[in-house]
Write a protein that holds these residues in place. Structure first.
Motif, PDB file in Angstrom:
ATOM      1  N   TYR A  87       0.835  -1.197   0.000  1.00  0.00           N
ATOM      2  CA  TYR A  87       0.000   0.000   0.000  1.00  0.00           C
ATOM      3  C   TYR A  87       0.870   1.249   0.000  1.00  0.00           C
ATOM      4  O   TYR A  87       1.908   1.296   0.654  1.00  0.00           O
ATOM      5  CB  TYR A  87      -0.921   0.016   1.225  1.00  0.00           C
ATOM      6  CG  TYR A  87      -1.874  -1.151   1.229  1.00  0.00           C
ATOM      7  CD1 TYR A  87      -3.084  -1.074   0.559  1.00  0.00           C
ATOM      8  CD2 TYR A  87      -1.546  -2.341   1.872  1.00  0.00           C
ATOM      9  CE1 TYR A  87      -3.954  -2.153   0.537  1.00  0.00           C
ATOM     10  CE2 TYR A  87      -2.415  -3.414   1.859  1.00  0.00           C
ATOM     11  CZ  TYR A  87      -3.615  -3.321   1.187  1.00  0.00           C
ATOM     12  OH  TYR A  87      -4.469  -4.378   1.163  1.00  0.00           O
ATOM     13  N   TYR A  88       0.386   2.255  -0.721  1.00  0.00           N
ATOM     14  CA  TYR A  88       1.068   3.543  -0.806  1.00  0.00           C
ATOM     15  C   TYR A  88       0.179   4.603  -0.164  1.00  0.00           C
ATOM     16  O   TYR A  88      -1.044   4.557  -0.303  1.00  0.00           O
ATOM     17  CB  TYR A  88       1.329   3.910  -2.267  1.00  0.00           C
ATOM     18  CG  TYR A  88       2.327   2.993  -2.931  1.00  0.00           C
ATOM     19  CD1 TYR A  88       3.678   3.338  -3.000  1.00  0.00           C
ATOM     20  CD2 TYR A  88       1.934   1.778  -3.480  1.00  0.00           C
ATOM     21  CE1 TYR A  88       4.601   2.498  -3.606  1.00  0.00           C
ATOM     22  CE2 TYR A  88       2.849   0.927  -4.083  1.00  0.00           C
ATOM     23  CZ  TYR A  88       4.176   1.292  -4.136  1.00  0.00           C
ATOM     24  OH  TYR A  88       5.087   0.459  -4.722  1.00  0.00           O
ATOM     25  N   SER A  89       0.798   5.558   0.503  1.00  0.00           N
ATOM     26  CA  SER A  89       0.000   6.583   1.177  1.00  0.00           C
ATOM     27  C   SER A  89      -0.470   7.637   0.176  1.00  0.00           C
ATOM     28  O   SER A  89       0.212   7.949  -0.808  1.00  0.00           O
ATOM     29  CB  SER A  89       0.799   7.259   2.288  1.00  0.00           C
ATOM     30  OG  SER A  89       1.682   8.218   1.768  1.00  0.00           O
ATOM     31  N   LYS A  90      -1.620   8.159   0.449  1.00  0.00           N
ATOM     32  CA  LYS A  90      -2.203   9.207  -0.387  1.00  0.00           C
ATOM     33  C   LYS A  90      -1.262  10.403  -0.464  1.00  0.00           C
ATOM     34  O   LYS A  90      -1.051  10.965  -1.538  1.00  0.00           O
ATOM     35  CB  LYS A  90      -3.547   9.637   0.194  1.00  0.00           C
ATOM     36  CG  LYS A  90      -4.200  10.769  -0.539  1.00  0.00           C
ATOM     37  CD  LYS A  90      -5.480  11.175   0.136  1.00  0.00           C
ATOM     38  CE  LYS A  90      -6.058  12.394  -0.553  1.00  0.00           C
ATOM     39  NZ  LYS A  90      -7.279  12.841   0.069  1.00  0.00           N
ATOM     40  N   ASN A  91      -0.665  10.769   0.673  1.00  0.00           N
ATOM     41  CA  ASN A  91       0.238  11.932   0.695  1.00  0.00           C
ATOM     42  C   ASN A  91       1.472  11.709  -0.171  1.00  0.00           C
ATOM     43  O   ASN A  91       1.918  12.615  -0.867  1.00  0.00           O
ATOM     44  CB  ASN A  91       0.639  12.263   2.126  1.00  0.00           C
ATOM     45  CG  ASN A  91      -0.525  12.790   2.943  1.00  0.00           C
ATOM     46  OD1 ASN A  91      -1.506  13.287   2.405  1.00  0.00           O
ATOM     47  ND2 ASN A  91      -0.422  12.658   4.252  1.00  0.00           N
ATOM     48  N   ASP A  92       2.040  10.493  -0.125  1.00  0.00           N
ATOM     49  CA  ASP A  92       3.211  10.185  -0.947  1.00  0.00           C
ATOM     50  C   ASP A  92       2.863  10.218  -2.430  1.00  0.00           C
ATOM     51  O   ASP A  92       3.654  10.709  -3.255  1.00  0.00           O
ATOM     52  CB  ASP A  92       3.795   8.824  -0.578  1.00  0.00           C
ATOM     53  CG  ASP A  92       4.447   8.793   0.789  1.00  0.00           C
ATOM     54  OD1 ASP A  92       4.705   9.893   1.358  1.00  0.00           O
ATOM     55  OD2 ASP A  92       4.705   7.697   1.305  1.00  0.00           O
ATOM     56  N   ILE A  93       1.696   9.696  -2.775  1.00  0.00           N
ATOM     57  CA  ILE A  93       1.258   9.728  -4.168  1.00  0.00           C
ATOM     58  C   ILE A  93       1.069  11.170  -4.635  1.00  0.00           C
ATOM     59  O   ILE A  93       1.500  11.552  -5.719  1.00  0.00           O
ATOM     60  CB  ILE A  93      -0.046   8.909  -4.348  1.00  0.00           C
ATOM     61  CG1 ILE A  93       0.216   7.433  -4.066  1.00  0.00           C
ATOM     62  CG2 ILE A  93      -0.628   9.107  -5.747  1.00  0.00           C
ATOM     63  CD1 ILE A  93      -1.039   6.590  -3.945  1.00  0.00           C
ATOM     64  N   GLN A  94       0.433  11.969  -3.786  1.00  0.00           N
ATOM     65  CA  GLN A  94       0.208  13.373  -4.128  1.00  0.00           C
ATOM     66  C   GLN A  94       1.525  14.117  -4.305  1.00  0.00           C
ATOM     67  O   GLN A  94       1.685  14.907  -5.225  1.00  0.00           O
ATOM     68  CB  GLN A  94      -0.657  14.061  -3.053  1.00  0.00           C
ATOM     69  CG  GLN A  94      -1.127  15.438  -3.439  1.00  0.00           C
ATOM     70  CD  GLN A  94      -2.024  15.422  -4.664  1.00  0.00           C
ATOM     71  OE1 GLN A  94      -2.952  14.635  -4.759  1.00  0.00           O
ATOM     72  NE2 GLN A  94      -1.758  16.280  -5.619  1.00  0.00           N
ATOM     73  N   ALA A  95       2.486  13.829  -3.434  1.00  0.00           N
ATOM     74  CA  ALA A  95       3.804  14.469  -3.540  1.00  0.00           C
ATOM     75  C   ALA A  95       4.468  14.084  -4.861  1.00  0.00           C
ATOM     76  O   ALA A  95       5.108  14.908  -5.500  1.00  0.00           O
ATOM     77  CB  ALA A  95       4.681  14.064  -2.356  1.00  0.00           C
ATOM     78  N   ARG A  96       4.320  12.820  -5.255  1.00  0.00           N
ATOM     79  CA  ARG A  96       4.909  12.358  -6.524  1.00  0.00           C
ATOM     80  C   ARG A  96       4.233  13.038  -7.698  1.00  0.00           C
ATOM     81  O   ARG A  96       4.885  13.413  -8.691  1.00  0.00           O
ATOM     82  CB  ARG A  96       4.777  10.832  -6.614  1.00  0.00           C
ATOM     83  CG  ARG A  96       5.477  10.244  -7.785  1.00  0.00           C
ATOM     84  CD  ARG A  96       6.979  10.364  -7.638  1.00  0.00           C
ATOM     85  NE  ARG A  96       7.571  10.294  -8.952  1.00  0.00           N
ATOM     86  CZ  ARG A  96       8.711  10.843  -9.308  1.00  0.00           C
ATOM     87  NH1 ARG A  96       9.435  11.472  -8.425  1.00  0.00           N
ATOM     88  NH2 ARG A  96       9.151  10.737 -10.532  1.00  0.00           N
ATOM     89  N   LEU A  97       2.922  13.219  -7.625  1.00  0.00           N
ATOM     90  CA  LEU A  97       2.203  13.920  -8.705  1.00  0.00           C
ATOM     91  C   LEU A  97       2.672  15.366  -8.820  1.00  0.00           C
ATOM     92  O   LEU A  97       2.722  15.921  -9.922  1.00  0.00           O
ATOM     93  CB  LEU A  97       0.692  13.886  -8.444  1.00  0.00           C
ATOM     94  CG  LEU A  97      -0.010  12.565  -8.712  1.00  0.00           C
ATOM     95  CD1 LEU A  97      -1.436  12.608  -8.201  1.00  0.00           C
ATOM     96  CD2 LEU A  97       0.005  12.239 -10.197  1.00  0.00           C
TER      97      LEU A  97
END
Length: 99
Positions: A87-97
């Motif tokens: 699982y990946y965190s929403k915050n980490d995904i958002q930071a990558r975007l």
């Protein structure tokens, strides 16, 4: 000079209504507000904080191989692993975007 403009501030609108009509109108407004609050709360409950590998790859528009490589290079690391599921965190995904 006489100014006879009908400004709402100068001439308040008076409406005659019964007590029952007033109660009905107030109840309608309260019902609308309560419904809107319930919709917003349900949306918050449905908001995910973590995403699977497949969901993350789709959100970021990358392959699962790219996610694996990012993990190895510590570009994007999973926040949790439960059994074989990652699982990946929403915050980490958002930071990558945003990167």
């Amino acid at each position: 000079m006489n100014n006879n403009n009908n400004n709402s501030n100068d001439n308040p609108l008076l409406v005659q209504m019964t007590k029952d009509e007033l109660i009905r109108d107030v109840e309608q407004v309260v019902r609308k507000v309560v419904n809107q609050i319930q919709i917003e709360q349900q949306a918050l409950k449905n908001e995910k904080l973590t995403y699977t590998r497949d969901e993350t790859a789709e959100i970021l528009n990358v392959s699962l191989t790219t996610l694996h490589n990012w993990n190895k290079k510590e570009i994007l690391k999973p926040c949790a692993k439960i059994g074989r599921n990652v699982y990946y965190s929403k915050n980490d995904i958002q930071a990558r975007l945003n990167a």
